[in-house]
Write a protein that holds these residues in place. Structure first.
Motif, PDB file in Angstrom:
ATOM      1  N   MET A  76      -0.235  83.154  22.621  1.00  0.00           N
ATOM      2  CA  MET A  76       0.878  82.118  22.315  1.00  0.00           C
ATOM      3  C   MET A  76       2.249  82.923  21.944  1.00  0.00           C
ATOM      4  O   MET A  76       2.170  83.968  20.841  1.00  0.00           O
ATOM      5  CB  MET A  76       0.546  81.193  21.361  1.00  0.00           C
ATOM      6  CG  MET A  76       1.471  79.958  21.447  1.00  0.00           C
ATOM      7  SD  MET A  76       0.871  78.605  20.455  1.00  0.00           S
ATOM      8  CE  MET A  76      -0.905  77.961  21.313  1.00  0.00           C
ATOM      9  N   ALA A 131       5.775  76.573  21.687  1.00  0.00           N
ATOM     10  CA  ALA A 131       4.850  76.585  22.515  1.00  0.00           C
ATOM     11  C   ALA A 131       3.579  75.893  22.123  1.00  0.00           C
ATOM     12  O   ALA A 131       2.864  74.999  23.173  1.00  0.00           O
ATOM     13  CB  ALA A 131       4.317  78.074  22.776  1.00  0.00           C
ATOM     14  N   PHE A 132       3.205  75.753  20.966  1.00  0.00           N
ATOM     15  CA  PHE A 132       2.185  75.131  20.543  1.00  0.00           C
ATOM     16  C   PHE A 132       2.079  73.468  20.772  1.00  0.00           C
ATOM     17  O   PHE A 132       1.384  72.843  20.992  1.00  0.00           O
ATOM     18  CB  PHE A 132       1.939  75.526  18.779  1.00  0.00           C
ATOM     19  CG  PHE A 132       0.865  74.465  18.354  1.00  0.00           C
ATOM     20  CD1 PHE A 132      -0.488  74.876  18.373  1.00  0.00           C
ATOM     21  CD2 PHE A 132       1.189  73.417  17.469  1.00  0.00           C
ATOM     22  CE1 PHE A 132      -1.389  73.978  17.825  1.00  0.00           C
ATOM     23  CE2 PHE A 132       0.105  72.688  16.945  1.00  0.00           C
ATOM     24  CZ  PHE A 132      -1.240  72.886  17.226  1.00  0.00           C
ATOM     25  N   GLN A 165       4.327  72.129  22.808  1.00  0.00           N
ATOM     26  CA  GLN A 165       4.137  71.594  23.963  1.00  0.00           C
ATOM     27  C   GLN A 165       3.066  71.525  24.861  1.00  0.00           C
ATOM     28  O   GLN A 165       2.495  70.683  25.601  1.00  0.00           O
ATOM     29  CB  GLN A 165       5.122  72.216  24.922  1.00  0.00           C
ATOM     30  CG  GLN A 165       4.925  73.716  25.340  1.00  0.00           C
ATOM     31  CD  GLN A 165       3.839  73.810  26.657  1.00  0.00           C
ATOM     32  OE1 GLN A 165       3.709  72.643  27.260  1.00  0.00           O
ATOM     33  NE2 GLN A 165       3.173  74.933  26.487  1.00  0.00           N
ATOM     34  N   LYS A 166       2.042  72.513  24.208  1.00  0.00           N
ATOM     35  CA  LYS A 166       0.677  72.684  24.758  1.00  0.00           C
ATOM     36  C   LYS A 166      -0.163  71.163  24.144  1.00  0.00           C
ATOM     37  O   LYS A 166      -0.938  70.847  25.013  1.00  0.00           O
ATOM     38  CB  LYS A 166      -0.137  73.924  24.262  1.00  0.00           C
ATOM     39  CG  LYS A 166      -1.211  74.185  24.719  1.00  0.00           C
ATOM     40  CD  LYS A 166      -1.712  75.547  24.521  1.00  0.00           C
ATOM     41  CE  LYS A 166      -3.086  75.777  25.045  1.00  0.00           C
ATOM     42  NZ  LYS A 166      -3.960  75.370  24.253  1.00  0.00           N
ATOM     43  N   GLU A 167      -0.061  71.236  22.879  1.00  0.00           N
ATOM     44  CA  GLU A 167      -0.568  69.871  22.496  1.00  0.00           C
ATOM     45  C   GLU A 167      -0.135  68.748  22.986  1.00  0.00           C
ATOM     46  O   GLU A 167      -1.102  67.714  23.241  1.00  0.00           O
ATOM     47  CB  GLU A 167      -0.314  69.855  20.704  1.00  0.00           C
ATOM     48  CG  GLU A 167      -0.948  71.100  20.008  1.00  0.00           C
ATOM     49  CD  GLU A 167      -2.553  70.783  19.943  1.00  0.00           C
ATOM     50  OE1 GLU A 167      -3.065  69.538  19.434  1.00  0.00           O
ATOM     51  OE2 GLU A 167      -3.093  71.685  20.574  1.00  0.00           O
ATOM     52  N   GLY A 213       1.023  68.272  25.980  1.00  0.00           N
ATOM     53  CA  GLY A 213       0.928  68.235  27.548  1.00  0.00           C
ATOM     54  C   GLY A 213       2.000  67.624  28.184  1.00  0.00           C
ATOM     55  O   GLY A 213       3.131  67.975  27.910  1.00  0.00           O
ATOM     56  N   GLU A 214       1.845  67.129  29.361  1.00  0.00           N
ATOM     57  CA  GLU A 214       3.193  66.897  30.331  1.00  0.00           C
ATOM     58  C   GLU A 214       4.269  66.147  29.644  1.00  0.00           C
ATOM     59  O   GLU A 214       3.915  64.958  29.249  1.00  0.00           O
ATOM     60  CB  GLU A 214       2.669  66.415  31.754  1.00  0.00           C
ATOM     61  CG  GLU A 214       3.687  66.489  32.761  1.00  0.00           C
ATOM     62  CD  GLU A 214       3.302  65.841  33.938  1.00  0.00           C
ATOM     63  OE1 GLU A 214       2.089  65.469  34.266  1.00  0.00           O
ATOM     64  OE2 GLU A 214       4.080  65.178  34.917  1.00  0.00           O
ATOM     65  N   THR A 231      10.010  68.074  32.326  1.00  0.00           N
ATOM     66  CA  THR A 231       8.873  69.217  32.267  1.00  0.00           C
ATOM     67  C   THR A 231       9.493  70.483  31.993  1.00  0.00           C
ATOM     68  O   THR A 231       8.661  71.378  31.705  1.00  0.00           O
ATOM     69  CB  THR A 231       7.893  69.036  33.369  1.00  0.00           C
ATOM     70  OG1 THR A 231       8.713  69.161  34.462  1.00  0.00           O
ATOM     71  CG2 THR A 231       7.104  67.931  33.502  1.00  0.00           C
ATOM     72  N   ASN A 277       7.833  71.836  28.986  1.00  0.00           N
ATOM     73  CA  ASN A 277       6.687  72.465  29.249  1.00  0.00           C
ATOM     74  C   ASN A 277       6.767  73.871  29.635  1.00  0.00           C
ATOM     75  O   ASN A 277       6.119  74.809  29.371  1.00  0.00           O
ATOM     76  CB  ASN A 277       5.668  71.664  29.986  1.00  0.00           C
ATOM     77  CG  ASN A 277       5.488  70.486  29.805  1.00  0.00           C
ATOM     78  OD1 ASN A 277       5.944  69.391  30.249  1.00  0.00           O
ATOM     79  ND2 ASN A 277       4.662  70.161  28.573  1.00  0.00           N
ATOM     80  N   SER A 278       7.734  73.954  30.822  1.00  0.00           N
ATOM     81  CA  SER A 278       7.909  75.507  31.206  1.00  0.00           C
ATOM     82  C   SER A 278       8.699  76.535  30.695  1.00  0.00           C
ATOM     83  O   SER A 278       8.506  77.493  30.820  1.00  0.00           O
ATOM     84  CB  SER A 278       8.327  75.061  32.655  1.00  0.00           C
ATOM     85  OG  SER A 278       9.288  74.538  33.121  1.00  0.00           O
ATOM     86  N   HIS A 302      10.002  76.143  26.989  1.00  0.00           N
ATOM     87  CA  HIS A 302      10.300  75.558  25.972  1.00  0.00           C
ATOM     88  C   HIS A 302      11.001  76.202  24.837  1.00  0.00           C
ATOM     89  O   HIS A 302      11.711  75.946  24.069  1.00  0.00           O
ATOM     90  CB  HIS A 302       9.020  75.277  25.211  1.00  0.00           C
ATOM     91  CG  HIS A 302       8.020  76.333  25.346  1.00  0.00           C
ATOM     92  ND1 HIS A 302       7.226  76.392  26.529  1.00  0.00           N
ATOM     93  CD2 HIS A 302       7.562  77.428  24.591  1.00  0.00           C
ATOM     94  CE1 HIS A 302       6.337  77.263  26.559  1.00  0.00           C
ATOM     95  NE2 HIS A 302       6.595  77.918  25.381  1.00  0.00           N
TER      96      HIS A 302
END
Lengths: 125, 257
Positions: free
Chosen positions: A1, A29-30, A32-34, A36-37, A88, A91-92, A94
């Protein structure tokens, strides 16, 4: 990460990038990963001002909704309009095109309450 | 007009059969299925065929969307590594048993159904979705902030928004009227027939009643009844245990989670 060194972080998994007294804010990054979309961002109007830690908006994802807490006191000078069409991006990209808001910082000293890259990385490990 | 709404059967045939037996006694005027016919239990093809046989208007759930495309991703938000691992077994198993014709049915299910009532001077729009109007796999839990829920409903022009996906039923009435003029909107999660998660092991569905005086102007002018029915839980649970599916899914049926 990723934990870019040129950013300052909050425990709520947001980041701020400084240029003089202007701060660009996004989620990590953490986060957005948590989440999700991401499907929608509810961002404050330009001209509004917020105190440090005050709720200033929210990010809606398919799993849940996360409130945004202001990292440092300041006035909103710009919001990322691209997110209305393409949420999104958070997500892509961040740490880049998926930024949320830009603020004019009122109290630079409040930055001391936030975390440097290494501190935030420790928090996550 | 009595409208029966059911969803999230998840390949649980004993639950679906018990649902049909229960709902037929209540004699609804129409019936809609809000998706997620397959996954987590063993009777994926049988459930599809029971619904097709009755020609029930049905929309795709996220699991149907994935299986219809032979995907290994159902769009589910699993929280733990164990849930993720079990989820992989379930979608792989479901893909392995799905027959071509039944898969093609899932592949071609519509995303939404909109029903417009013209009862008074105002329209009354009923919108049926699986997760939310904007995403098939969005979780609209009961604690969703009012501002967010209203924005979603207004954007979709839904006066009555019915959905499933979370397997936790509720009915919220929100007022989006302005300048003293009421505009009541109803957000209704219809629960789950075959995999309830609200600690009640019985299957669940909704009977929505629209009368000639139903209107967005009057708060309680539609009726929403949450109906629960018993089914042979052990039959479904044992079938899970005797299959390649994780035993946790059997325990979930026995606990209503």
């Amino acid at each position: 990460m990723e934990f870019p060194n040129d950013l300052i972080y909050s425990k709520e998994h947001t980041w701020i990038k400084l240029q003089d007294n202007i701060g660009t804010i996004g989620i990590t990054a953490f986060a957005q990963k948590e989440l999700g979309e991401i499907v929608y961002t509810d961002l404050p109007n330009v001209g509004y001002s917020f105190q440090q830690d005050e709720v200033c908006g929210s990010v809606e994802a398919v799993k849940t909704v996360s409130q945004l807490f202001m990292l440092v006191s300041g006035n909103i000078i710009e919001t990322n309009k691209q997110l209305l069409k393409e949420p999104t991006l958070i997500n892509s990209a961040h740490f880049g095109d998926g930024w949320l808001i830009k603020i004019e910082i009122k109290e630079l000293t409040e930055l001391e309450n936030l975390l440097r890259s290494t501190q935030y990385k420790k928090l996550k490990n | 007009m009595k409208v029966a709404l059911f969803s999230d059967i998840h390949a649980n045939l004993p639950a679906l059969e018990a649902f049909f037996e229960d709902v037929e006694k209540k004699n609804p005027d129409s019936m809609y299925c809000l998706g997620d016919l397959v996954g987590y239990n063993i009777w994926a093809n049988e459930v599809v065929n029971e619904i097709r046989k009755r020609k029930t208007p049905t929309i795709a759930g996220n699991y149907d969307f994935g299986i219809g495309r032979m995907s290994n991703d159902c769009g589910c938000a699993y929280k733990t590594d164990e849930e993720k691992d079990n989820g992989k077994i379930s979608i792989s198993f479901t893909n392995s048993i799905m027959k071509d014709e039944e898969r093609a049915y899932l592949r071609t299910l519509p995303a939404h159904i909109k029903v417009e009532f013209q009862l008074n001077e105002d329209k009354l729009n009923l919108l049926l979705v699986h997760g939310s109007p904007r995403k098939i796999n969005e979780y609209l839990f009961e604690d969703r902030e009012e501002k967010s829920m209203l924005r979603i409903m207004e954007k979709a022009d839904a006066d009555i928004l019915c959905f499933g996906h979370t397997h936790k039923p509720y009915h919220r009435i929100l007022n989006s009227g302005i300048d003293g003029q009421n505009h009541f909107r109803h957000a209704i999660n219809i629960g789950s027939v075959g995999k309830p998660k609200d600690n009640d092991v019985r299957g669940g569905y909704v009977m929505l009643t629209i009368n000639e005086d139903s209107s967005v102007l009057v708060k309680d002018s539609i009726s929403v009844e949450f109906i629960r029915f018993d089914y042979d839980i052990e039959k479904a649970a044992k079938a899970v245990e005797e299959s390649p599916l994780p035993d946790e899914y059997a325990e979930n049926l026995r606990r209503g989670y």
